[in-house]
Design a protein around this motif. Structure first.
Motif, PDB file in Angstrom:
ATOM      1  N   VAL A  10      47.036  44.670  87.100  1.00  0.00           N
ATOM      2  CA  VAL A  10      46.105  45.771  87.356  1.00  0.00           C
ATOM      3  C   VAL A  10      44.986  45.220  88.246  1.00  0.00           C
ATOM      4  N   SER A  11      44.849  45.791  89.429  1.00  0.00           N
ATOM      5  CA  SER A  11      43.993  45.152  90.451  1.00  0.00           C
ATOM      6  C   SER A  11      42.522  45.041  90.037  1.00  0.00           C
ATOM      7  N   PHE A  12      42.037  45.956  89.207  1.00  0.00           N
ATOM      8  CA  PHE A  12      40.601  45.893  88.882  1.00  0.00           C
ATOM      9  C   PHE A  12      40.291  45.037  87.657  1.00  0.00           C
ATOM     10  N   MET A  13      41.335  44.412  87.073  1.00  0.00           N
ATOM     11  CA  MET A  13      41.083  43.521  85.920  1.00  0.00           C
ATOM     12  C   MET A  13      40.552  42.191  86.438  1.00  0.00           C
ATOM     13  N   ASP A  14      39.417  41.744  85.889  1.00  0.00           N
ATOM     14  CA  ASP A  14      38.943  40.406  86.261  1.00  0.00           C
ATOM     15  C   ASP A  14      38.672  39.614  84.980  1.00  0.00           C
ATOM     16  N   ASP A  15      38.249  38.352  85.165  1.00  0.00           N
ATOM     17  CA  ASP A  15      38.056  37.487  83.990  1.00  0.00           C
ATOM     18  C   ASP A  15      37.006  38.049  83.041  1.00  0.00           C
ATOM     19  N   GLU A  16      35.951  38.629  83.627  1.00  0.00           N
ATOM     20  CA  GLU A  16      34.866  39.141  82.789  1.00  0.00           C
ATOM     21  C   GLU A  16      35.396  40.261  81.875  1.00  0.00           C
ATOM     22  N   HIS A  56      38.532  40.785  81.073  1.00  0.00           N
ATOM     23  CA  HIS A  56      39.510  40.210  80.148  1.00  0.00           C
ATOM     24  C   HIS A  56      38.793  39.574  78.946  1.00  0.00           C
ATOM     25  N   ASN A  57      37.697  38.841  79.218  1.00  0.00           N
ATOM     26  CA  ASN A  57      36.971  38.199  78.116  1.00  0.00           C
ATOM     27  C   ASN A  57      36.371  39.227  77.161  1.00  0.00           C
ATOM     28  N   LYS A  58      35.855  40.310  77.738  1.00  0.00           N
ATOM     29  CA  LYS A  58      35.301  41.370  76.868  1.00  0.00           C
ATOM     30  C   LYS A  58      36.413  41.949  75.986  1.00  0.00           C
ATOM     31  N   ARG A  70      35.913  41.535  72.089  1.00  0.00           N
ATOM     32  CA  ARG A  70      35.463  42.754  71.402  1.00  0.00           C
ATOM     33  C   ARG A  70      36.613  43.528  70.773  1.00  0.00           C
ATOM     34  N   ILE A  71      37.840  43.315  71.301  1.00  0.00           N
ATOM     35  CA  ILE A  71      38.930  44.181  70.848  1.00  0.00           C
ATOM     36  C   ILE A  71      40.097  43.401  70.239  1.00  0.00           C
ATOM     37  N   ILE A  72      40.651  42.439  70.992  1.00  0.00           N
ATOM     38  CA  ILE A  72      41.868  41.782  70.493  1.00  0.00           C
ATOM     39  C   ILE A  72      41.571  40.935  69.255  1.00  0.00           C
ATOM     40  N   LYS A  73      40.541  40.071  69.336  1.00  0.00           N
ATOM     41  CA  LYS A  73      40.247  39.210  68.176  1.00  0.00           C
ATOM     42  C   LYS A  73      39.918  40.025  66.925  1.00  0.00           C
ATOM     43  N   GLY A 109      32.337  49.406  82.953  1.00  0.00           N
ATOM     44  CA  GLY A 109      32.461  47.952  82.773  1.00  0.00           C
ATOM     45  C   GLY A 109      32.645  47.521  81.332  1.00  0.00           C
ATOM     46  N   ASN A 110      32.722  48.471  80.405  1.00  0.00           N
ATOM     47  CA  ASN A 110      32.939  48.113  79.000  1.00  0.00           C
ATOM     48  C   ASN A 110      34.236  48.733  78.476  1.00  0.00           C
ATOM     49  N   PRO A 111      35.097  47.893  77.852  1.00  0.00           N
ATOM     50  CA  PRO A 111      36.386  48.421  77.372  1.00  0.00           C
ATOM     51  C   PRO A 111      36.243  49.143  76.030  1.00  0.00           C
TER      52      PRO A 111
END
Ligand code: AMP
Ligand code: GLY
Length: 422
Positions: free
Chosen positions: A239-245, A247-249, A253-256, A282-284
């Motif tokens: 997905v072109s708009f996914m970046d590290d920032e 992904h970390n969020k 915030r969600i997966i863990k 900018g927030n998932p």
């Protein structure tokens, strides 16, 4: 190893394809398969219910059952197999009935997210008994109004309307007229979130988790993302708009919190977690959980994974995903779905499909197809996925569209704008 895959759509065709390429010697078994799956597995034909499934497992000495779609999981196929003294040793990839509640009940999923502080739209649930509170709740909110049938509804249980009067009618239809059957005995009313959506897939072994590449799917039937919701008309990964920032969020915030929540609740879960996300400024936020892989996303996610697929499944079973390192193909994959005219409402089937054998620059994964008298016939709403790869998604899409030009069947429809928003 004898492996039975439940399900016979394009997602499951990918599973068979990946398993065939495993280093381990495997025998693959399918149930009521489509044309392509029937040619690469031993086809078993029976009415799908748990007793018949048990017989199939015994008769064919099945070692591992991989569950494709959600309904058997929601109905408790994991618990059924595991608690049976004759077949209890069979490996099952997919969560227990309790775990499948994340998809089986939106109310359950909402309470879970609230308990573990996982960002999602604010919501409240209502039943027939509390309908007047529900109407008051709507009255005090501004549109658009998001109303969700609590139970499974094949992706159709979400209704979004702009006006209060419309929302009130939908609520009454769901609660009083059971417009989604039992599934709408409880209705979740949610705050409307605005942003771009994406799909996140997580492997979970009950202790450790691993995130697969992100994908985007295109759910609406018509170009520009309008019209009725479908199972999905196309997909792209990465997905072109996914970046590290971002992904970390998502991780923090969600997966863990999701996997820690499942562990904390003591829920048995060895399988896939599919998190439907929306990026709000900018927030998932979580739109929904599913307890299986996505279709049509699997068609662009799994071909990017270079690891032996069976080794991944066995790492899930043996709870050692922490020792597995994913090798990801950096190429861009695009999938355009061919469907039958009329889908997602009524459509005709039984039309001869021609030209698949001429395709060289794409891989075709079958969904609703049937092999009859040496012909491949249409046999469903979504007929096939045409998947291509290149070093950018536009080129991959171009290849898929060229391949589609070679495939003929009466009533062939597809979206010409997959990837338009990337
Ligand atoms: P679901 O079946 O929960 O994935 O919802 C189907 C579709 O409805 C999603 O893919 C979104 O496009 C839309 N949707 C669901 N919930 C919301 C929400 N809270 N705000 C905006 N759109 C939503
Ligand atoms: N692509 C959405 C789903 O599989 O539910």
């Amino acid at each position: 190893m004898n492996i039975l895959v439940i399900g016979s759509g394009a997602r499951e065709h990918v599973y068979f394809h990946k398993l065939l390429n495993s280093k381990t010697d495997v025998s693959l078994f399918s149930i009521n398969p489509n044309a392509a799956i029937s040619s690469i597995s031993k086809a078993l034909y029976f009415d799908f219910n748990f007793q018949n499934l048990k017989q199939a497992i015994i008769n064919n000495s099945i070692n591992l059952v991989l569950v494709g779609p959600e309904i058997p999981l929601i109905d408790g196929v994991y618990d059924f197999i595991k608690s049976d003294y004759e077949i209890g040793n069979t490996i099952v990839i997919g969560p227990s009935k309790n775990g499948a509640m994340l998809e089986g009940s939106k109310d359950f999923a909402k309470n879970f997210m609230s308990k573990y502080n996982i960002p999602t739209a604010q919501s409240k649930s209502f039943t027939k008994e509390s309908i007047s509170e529900g109407i008051n709740y709507l009255k005090n909110k501004k549109g658009p109004y998001v109303l969700k049938a609590d139970g499974p509804a094949a992706g159709k249980g979400v209704v979004i309307v702009d006006k209060f009067d419309e929302a009130k009618i939908v609520l009454e239809d769901m609660l009083l007229n059971n417009s989604f059957g039992k599934s709408s005995e409880t209705v979740v009313i949610e705050e409307f979130l605005s942003g771009i959506e994406m799909s996140c897939f997580v492997l979970f072994d009950g202790k450790n988790c691993l995130t697969l590449p992100y994908a985007k799917d295109y759910k609406r039937i018509s170009e520009g993302d309008v019209g009725l919701n479908t199972g999905g008309m196309g997909s792209i990964s990465p997905v072109s708009f996914m970046d590290d920032e971002m992904h970390n969020k998502i991780e923090e915030r969600i997966i863990k919190p999701t996997v820690n929540g499942l562990i904390n609740e003591g829920i048995e879960y060895k399988g896939f977690i599919f998190i439907g996300l929306i990026n709000v400024n900018g927030n998932p936020y979580v739109i929904e959980y599913n307890v299986r892989m996505g279709d049509p996303e699997t068609q662009v996610v799994l071909p990017r994974i270079k690891n032996d697929f069976l080794e991944i499944l066995l790492a899930i079973e043996n709870q050692n995903l922490d020792q597995l390192e994913l090798e990801i193909n950096p190429n861009h994959y695009a999938n355009v779905v061919l469907a039958s005219k009329g889908y997602p409402e009524s459509y005709n089937k039984g039309f001869v499909i021609k030209g698949i054998e001429n395709i060289i620059n794409s891989t075709v994964f079958h969904a609703g197809t049937l092999l009859k008298d040496n012909n491949v016939l249409t046999n469903g709403g979504r007929v096939m996925s045409v998947v291509s790869s290149a070093d950018n998604f536009k080129e991959a899409l171009k290849q898929s569209y060229e391949s589609i030009g070679l495939i003929e069947f009466e009533g062939k429809i597809y979206r010409k704008d997959i990837g338009f928003d990337l």
